[in-house]
Design a protein around this motif. Structure first.
Motif, PDB file in Angstrom:
ATOM      1  N   ALA A 147      -5.563   9.347   8.980  1.00 16.78           N
ATOM      2  CA  ALA A 147      -5.516  10.450   8.028  1.00 16.78           C
ATOM      3  C   ALA A 147      -6.914  10.741   7.487  1.00 16.78           C
ATOM      4  N   ARG A 148      -7.691   9.703   7.287  1.00 15.44           N
ATOM      5  CA  ARG A 148      -9.003   9.871   6.675  1.00 15.44           C
ATOM      6  C   ARG A 148     -10.008  10.482   7.630  1.00 15.44           C
ATOM      7  N   HIS A 170     -10.396  15.898  10.621  1.00 21.51           N
ATOM      8  CA  HIS A 170     -11.237  16.638  11.552  1.00 21.51           C
ATOM      9  C   HIS A 170     -10.398  17.563  12.431  1.00 21.51           C
ATOM     10  N   LEU A 171      -9.347  17.006  12.958  1.00 15.96           N
ATOM     11  CA  LEU A 171      -8.490  17.780  13.853  1.00 15.96           C
ATOM     12  C   LEU A 171      -7.812  18.923  13.121  1.00 15.96           C
ATOM     13  N   THR A 172      -7.362  18.637  11.918  1.00 16.61           N
ATOM     14  CA  THR A 172      -6.613  19.657  11.195  1.00 16.61           C
ATOM     15  C   THR A 172      -7.471  20.878  10.876  1.00 16.61           C
ATOM     16  N   GLU A 173      -8.720  20.628  10.488  1.00 16.94           N
ATOM     17  CA  GLU A 173      -9.540  21.776  10.134  1.00 16.94           C
ATOM     18  C   GLU A 173      -9.984  22.545  11.380  1.00 16.94           C
ATOM     19  N   GLU A 174      -9.909  21.910  12.521  1.00 14.81           N
ATOM     20  CA  GLU A 174     -10.232  22.627  13.751  1.00 14.81           C
ATOM     21  C   GLU A 174      -9.004  23.385  14.259  1.00 14.81           C
ATOM     22  N   LEU A 175      -7.861  22.825  14.018  1.00 16.88           N
ATOM     23  CA  LEU A 175      -6.638  23.431  14.529  1.00 16.88           C
ATOM     24  C   LEU A 175      -5.867  24.195  13.455  1.00 16.88           C
ATOM     25  N   SER A 222       0.160  20.481  14.765  1.00 21.80           N
ATOM     26  CA  SER A 222      -0.555  20.586  16.035  1.00 21.80           C
ATOM     27  C   SER A 222      -1.547  19.447  16.192  1.00 21.80           C
ATOM     28  N   ALA A 223      -2.251  19.151  15.108  1.00 26.03           N
ATOM     29  CA  ALA A 223      -3.244  18.093  15.164  1.00 26.03           C
ATOM     30  C   ALA A 223      -2.604  16.764  15.537  1.00 26.03           C
TER      31      ALA A 223
END
Lengths: 203, 203
Positions: free
Chosen positions: A136-137, A142-147, A152-153
């Motif tokens: 989560a940290r 990182h993935l969430t802000e890209e996706l 999806s992340a």
DNA sequence: CGAAAAAGTCTACGACTGTAGACATGGGAG
DNA sequence: CTCCCATGTCTACAGTCGTAGACTTTTTCG
């Protein structure tokens, strides 16, 4: 559990003990811990194994890290922090990440990667909790802000973990021995579906 | 490791030992083994735990199964054999399998399932080898003849294992607490890509 | 140089592991 | 009813585990 690398004699002494330096020793322990936990999982390594590979005594681990569990927490942080769990950005993300995944799970790849650590330590509930927080940290954020989408992340992480499991841990025939090019293409298709907000749902 | 279910007193005796019957006892051990290995993984349970839950002594396990490892092999066979790892057939397969996956990984689901056993025992190399064979023997064969393609079959298993890992083992927030309907739809899209031979590769 | 402090090791303990061998016990056959 | 074998238990062993406390060695600083 004897991991070949004995003590890292790269300092200067041909034999015998290395110069005493708390920071260096601490780092050596941490490096050995990441490697050992990745190879054998949390329950699969003892503190004595890690200590031997770091060239110190088991008790020093407790002095520096407090306990095996706290050492594991730091090791997880190291394993997940620097490397990105995705490659490329924007439109190139699916392709680059799929290629990277296939490459890193190749039979002759020597870099072990955080997913191996994840899979091999998943059995222990405390270890699982530590890893969930680390994901989560680092990777998750990182993935969430890209996706732009948490589901999806995490589905992207799930696919990667699953492929890693089949290819590197289990070594199932089709995935482990298949053509890398074809495999990368198939995985890329999966990622493609994940990055598109919600296009052609069925067929 | 105290797993609540003490001895299975469903026989008839209110208390005390059950009637001596090799077949019944053997099955009780096997059932307890499947449950225990699924919950805690190969290295996470001792033969004493399994024996206690089966209402017998640890040594009886060795008499009937030879060793802990051979007991594990039989337990894996039981876990993977009866249940199918896919649901539905033909065009309905992606949808049915995705729905089943989300349902079985729900927080309140009490059936544990073979993927949990797989994930929690993956750290041990011997256990991993045993599970690889079992997968090839059962699920892999079934999936391959339905999908006509080994890579697709194992990628489908990989996706399922990954989702199971994130949702049930790690409990990551987005997948564990997300809306089941949405999640099932997203996973269905992934499966859809896998069952179509190789259609629109990019976008 | 000499002493305080840091760095590291040694010994040990209690708990747990898988399993081998000797022993006890129940139940069906004669 | 009695014998005997299958069924099950008890004790024990040789390991390994994480870690606590006392100890020794090295480094650093006045």
């Amino acid at each position: 559990m004897t991991d070949s690398t004995p003590a890292d004699p790269t300092e200067q002494e041909g034999r015998g003990a290395r110069r005493r330096d708390a920071a260096v020793t601490r780092q050596a322990i941490l490096d050995a811990a990441v490697a050992a936990f990745t190879r054998h999982g949390y329950d699969g390594v003892g503190v004595r194994d890690i200590a031997r590979n770091a060239g110190v005594t088991a008790m020093l681990i407790n002095r520096y890290f407090g306990s095996k569990e706290r050492l594991f927490a730091e090791a997880v942080d190291v394993a997940f922090a620097p490397r990105t769990v995705i490659s490329g950005t924007g439109a190139d993300l699916p392709r680059a990440t799929a290629r990277a995944l296939v490459t890193r799970t190749a039979p002759d790849a020597e870099e072990l990667g955080p997913f191996l650590l994840l899979l091999r330590s998943a059995a222990n509930p405390s270890a699982a909790a530590i890893m969930r927080e680390a994901i989560a940290r680092h990777a998750g954020r990182h993935l969430t802000e890209e996706l732009s989408d948490g589901v999806s992340a995490e589905l992207m992480l799930a696919v990667q973990a699953g492929v890693w499991l089949m290819r590197s841990v289990l070594g199932t025939t089709a995935l482990a021995e298949g053509e890398p090019e074809e495999l990368a293409g198939r995985i890329e298709s999966l990622f493609q579906v994940l990055v598109t907000p919600d296009g052609p749902g069925s067929r």
